[in-house]
Design a protein around this motif. Structure first.
Motif, PDB file in Angstrom:
ATOM      1  N   ALA A   9      -9.683  30.573 -53.954  1.00 46.64           N
ATOM      2  CA  ALA A   9     -10.500  31.518 -54.715  1.00 46.64           C
ATOM      3  C   ALA A   9     -11.984  31.275 -54.466  1.00 46.64           C
ATOM      4  CB  ALA A   9     -10.191  31.397 -56.205  1.00 46.64           C
ATOM      5  N   VAL A  10     -12.351  30.021 -54.211  1.00 50.40           N
ATOM      6  CA  VAL A  10     -13.746  29.695 -53.916  1.00 50.40           C
ATOM      7  C   VAL A  10     -14.075  30.035 -52.467  1.00 50.40           C
ATOM      8  CG1 VAL A  10     -15.431  27.814 -53.753  1.00 50.40           C
ATOM      9  CG2 VAL A  10     -13.794  27.885 -55.657  1.00 50.40           C
ATOM     10  N   SER A  11     -13.229  29.593 -51.530  1.00 43.89           N
ATOM     11  CA  SER A  11     -13.558  29.758 -50.109  1.00 43.89           C
ATOM     12  C   SER A  11     -13.551  31.220 -49.672  1.00 43.89           C
ATOM     13  CB  SER A  11     -12.581  28.948 -49.245  1.00 43.89           C
ATOM     14  OG  SER A  11     -11.247  29.365 -49.439  1.00 43.89           O
ATOM     15  N   THR A  12     -12.692  32.037 -50.265  1.00 45.79           N
ATOM     16  CA  THR A  12     -12.657  33.441 -49.859  1.00 45.79           C
ATOM     17  C   THR A  12     -13.906  34.205 -50.277  1.00 45.79           C
ATOM     18  OG1 THR A  12     -11.344  33.920 -51.849  1.00 45.79           O
ATOM     19  CG2 THR A  12     -10.135  33.653 -49.787  1.00 45.79           C
ATOM     20  N   ARG A  16     -20.074  33.765 -45.114  1.00 42.97           N
ATOM     21  CA  ARG A  16     -20.350  33.149 -43.811  1.00 42.97           C
ATOM     22  C   ARG A  16     -19.111  32.455 -43.270  1.00 42.97           C
ATOM     23  NH1 ARG A  16     -25.348  29.084 -42.572  1.00 42.97           N
ATOM     24  NH2 ARG A  16     -26.458  31.077 -42.474  1.00 42.97           N
ATOM     25  N   LEU A  17     -18.408  31.743 -44.130  1.00 37.78           N
ATOM     26  CA  LEU A  17     -17.177  31.076 -43.704  1.00 37.78           C
ATOM     27  C   LEU A  17     -16.186  32.084 -43.155  1.00 37.78           C
ATOM     28  CD1 LEU A  17     -15.219  28.617 -43.626  1.00 37.78           C
ATOM     29  CD2 LEU A  17     -14.574  29.213 -45.964  1.00 37.78           C
ATOM     30  N   GLU A 325      -7.097  32.656 -42.102  1.00 40.89           N
ATOM     31  CA  GLU A 325      -8.316  33.321 -41.633  1.00 40.89           C
ATOM     32  C   GLU A 325      -9.255  33.637 -42.784  1.00 40.89           C
ATOM     33  OE1 GLU A 325      -9.412  37.615 -39.748  1.00 40.89           O
ATOM     34  OE2 GLU A 325      -7.830  36.490 -38.716  1.00 40.89           O
ATOM     35  N   ARG A 326      -8.703  33.898 -43.951  1.00 39.09           N
ATOM     36  CA  ARG A 326      -9.527  34.273 -45.096  1.00 39.09           C
ATOM     37  C   ARG A 326      -9.881  33.089 -46.000  1.00 39.09           C
ATOM     38  NH1 ARG A 326      -6.750  38.024 -42.971  1.00 39.09           N
ATOM     39  NH2 ARG A 326      -7.352  40.221 -43.049  1.00 39.09           N
ATOM     40  N   ALA A 331      -9.216  24.664 -47.954  1.00 40.45           N
ATOM     41  CA  ALA A 331      -8.446  25.020 -49.145  1.00 40.45           C
ATOM     42  C   ALA A 331      -7.077  24.351 -49.165  1.00 40.45           C
ATOM     43  CB  ALA A 331      -8.276  26.543 -49.219  1.00 40.45           C
ATOM     44  N   TYR A 332      -6.602  23.905 -48.002  1.00 38.92           N
ATOM     45  CA  TYR A 332      -5.271  23.284 -47.931  1.00 38.92           C
ATOM     46  C   TYR A 332      -5.290  21.818 -48.365  1.00 38.92           C
ATOM     47  CZ  TYR A 332      -3.826  27.445 -45.370  1.00 38.92           C
ATOM     48  OH  TYR A 332      -3.540  28.740 -45.007  1.00 38.92           O
ATOM     49  N   GLY A 333      -6.480  21.235 -48.506  1.00 34.27           N
ATOM     50  CA  GLY A 333      -6.587  19.879 -49.033  1.00 34.27           C
ATOM     51  C   GLY A 333      -5.902  18.818 -48.203  1.00 34.27           C
TER      52      GLY A 333
END
Length: 496
Positions: A9-12, A16-17, A325-326, A331-333
């Motif tokens: 939820a944060v990374s999406t 830029r990422l 990709e998104r 996020a996979y830790g």
């Protein structure tokens, strides 16, 4: 690390990422598709790779003992590590014996898995990553986000800023006028690393493959930095997962065709380095091989999940995965992101943790990962298998001991839904009445689910219930019920 949904939820939301990942993964997968299409026998190679891996895993104990004997006969020393802590203690002690306080490292997923760099740092030993992408990650105080390209989440301007800011703290500083030109960035890294290569007395590596019949280890790479680490130091320590063994050189030939096309879209690896024990006057004088289990034998005990141990770390599954990709790799830790990480990490660590229990759900089950896997790992099958383990619990092997897991929390609604579906499919009459009721009340159905289902329907519409069920349509148009046709043994009953 938080569970995957919270991290994603944060990374999406990082524009830029997402742009960096989209650009890189699309370019890599397009190149890979062209490279694979050049081979008429790709499907046969893929099947052969899977068969060799399965055959090896069935007799893994035999091939590991054969490997140990061959490495020892060639002048090396073999150490067995049951888990990450033991592996780190072995490597730290071996480095301490040399009296050195610095080591150079070849890119290694196994040492990322064990957290070796942090363990060495606690012992006062500094590890220098020499792979260009790993160097970027290390200088930036970052974590890898891709198996093949650990710094895939960084663009050139970000890398330039990291080099300018951090290189001087680790060794030779970057040129003051460094631009974001790839050639200038590569030259800055080359000059920075050259000092480390020439002064280091201890090298640490992993291995892509180990050949049991001769005790040979193999590292494939694109830069040549790995070869510098493998040949210049006086002591070489290799930490390798036990699943990386292959029986013979003939078997190795298959993987040296599969890996480069699937990973870097090259016909062959620019650098394929092999070494067997020690040789006077050529390469390191001392060689140690640390064989790492760390949950691999537990995965081997799972007849469905063990296929994850076929993985040759090509990263093709990451480059086609819409979720990766998104969301990105962080996020996979885990050092193993993407689809392969979603099935490998829960098996190596167990599914008792919140993060590990969430990873099997980090997928749309679209099947693209299976289609590109060069060793035919059916990742969607394993994902569903692990979801069942999380939701239902059941017997598993943990550190070699058979135990029974309790169902994870938060899945009561899922279990209730599955039990209701099982009852409905076991009772055709009840299923038929339920479908008719749903059809007659379809005007009152909400477009969004309430309660726990709200998260699922927030981003998708509920499918519309048809005005007439298939069974009723069949009876109306064919003049008979599917159940009657089935009792007669006619073809119409078989169609339904």
């Amino acid at each position: 690390m938080p569970a995957f949904p919270r991290a994603a939820a944060v990374s999406t939301r990082d524009a830029r990422l997402r742009a960096n990942l989209a650009h890189a993964t699309r370019a890599i997968r397009d190149k890979r598709a062209r490279a694979v299409a050049e081979l008429d026998d790709w499907a046969q190679l893929r099947a052969a790779g899977a068969a060799v891996k399965d055959r090896t895993l069935r007799r893994l104990d035999h091939y590991l003992e054969q490997l140990e004997a061959a490495v020892t006969a060639a002048g090396g020393r073999v150490h067995w590590a049951a888990d990450a802590g033991e592996a780190n203690r072995i490597v730290t002690a071996l480095v301490a014996e040399t009296g050195e306080r610095e080591v150079v490292k070849v890119k290694s997923m196994a040492t990322q898995e064990t957290g070796l760099n942090d363990a060495l740092a606690r012992a006062g030993i500094r590890a220098y990553e020499t792979d260009l992408a790993e160097l970027i990650v290390q200088l930036g105080g970052d974590l890898p986000s891709h198996i093949l390209v650990p710094a895939i989440h960084r663009n050139r301007s970000e890398i330039r800023d990291i080099f300018r800011r951090e290189m001087g703290r680790w060794g030779r500083p970057a040129p003051e006028e460094l631009s974001d030109s790839p050639a200038e960035l590569a030259e800055a890294a080359r000059l920075h690393l050259r000092e480390k290569f020439l002064s280091a007395k201890v090298g640490i590596s992993g291995a892509n493959f180990m050949v049991a019949e001769t005790g040979t280890l193999v590292v494939v790479e694109s830069e040549g930095n790995g070869r510098m680490c493998l040949t210049l130091p006086e002591t070489l320590i290799s930490v390798v997962g036990i699943e990386k063994v292959v029986p013979t050189w003939q078997d190795l030939e298959i993987f040296l065709q599969l890996l480069p096309r699937s990973s870097t879209a090259e016909r062959m690896n620019p650098y394929t380095s092999t070494w067997t024990g020690t040789t006077d006057g050529d390469g390191p004088r001392t060689f140690h091989l640390v064989l790492l289990d760390n949950g691999r034998t537990d995965a081997l005990a799972d007849s469905v999940g063990r296929q994850a141990l076929r993985c040759i770390r090509c990263s093709a599954c990451l480059n086609v995965c819409p979720v990766y990709e998104r969301a990105g790799g962080h996020a996979y830790g885990s050092p193993y992101p993407g689809p392969i990480g979603a099935i490998l990490t829960p098996q190596l660590r167990g599914v008792q943790g919140e993060l590990e229990a969430s990873l099997p759900y980090a997928s749309s089950l679209c099947g693209a990962c299976y289609e590109v896997c060069p060793v035919a790992i059916d990742i969607p099958e394993v994902l569903v298998h692990l979801r069942e383990r999380v939701a239902e619990g059941g017997p598993v092997t943990v550190r070699g001991t058979r135990t029974v897991l309790r169902p994870a929390g938060g899945h009561a609604a899922e279990r209730a839904a599955m039990r209701a579906a099982t009852w409905a499919f076991d009772h055709p009459g009840g299923l038929r009445r339920g479908m008719r009721l749903a059809a007659r009340t379809r005007r009152f159905h909400p477009r969004r689910l309430p309660g726990p289902g709200r998260a699922w329907s927030r981003t998708r519409d509920l499918p519309a219930v048809p005005a007439e069920s298939f069974r009723d349509w069949w009876q109306r148009t064919r003049g008979t019920s599917s159940e009657t046709s089935g009792r007669r043994g006619g073809t119409e009953g078989e169609v339904t």
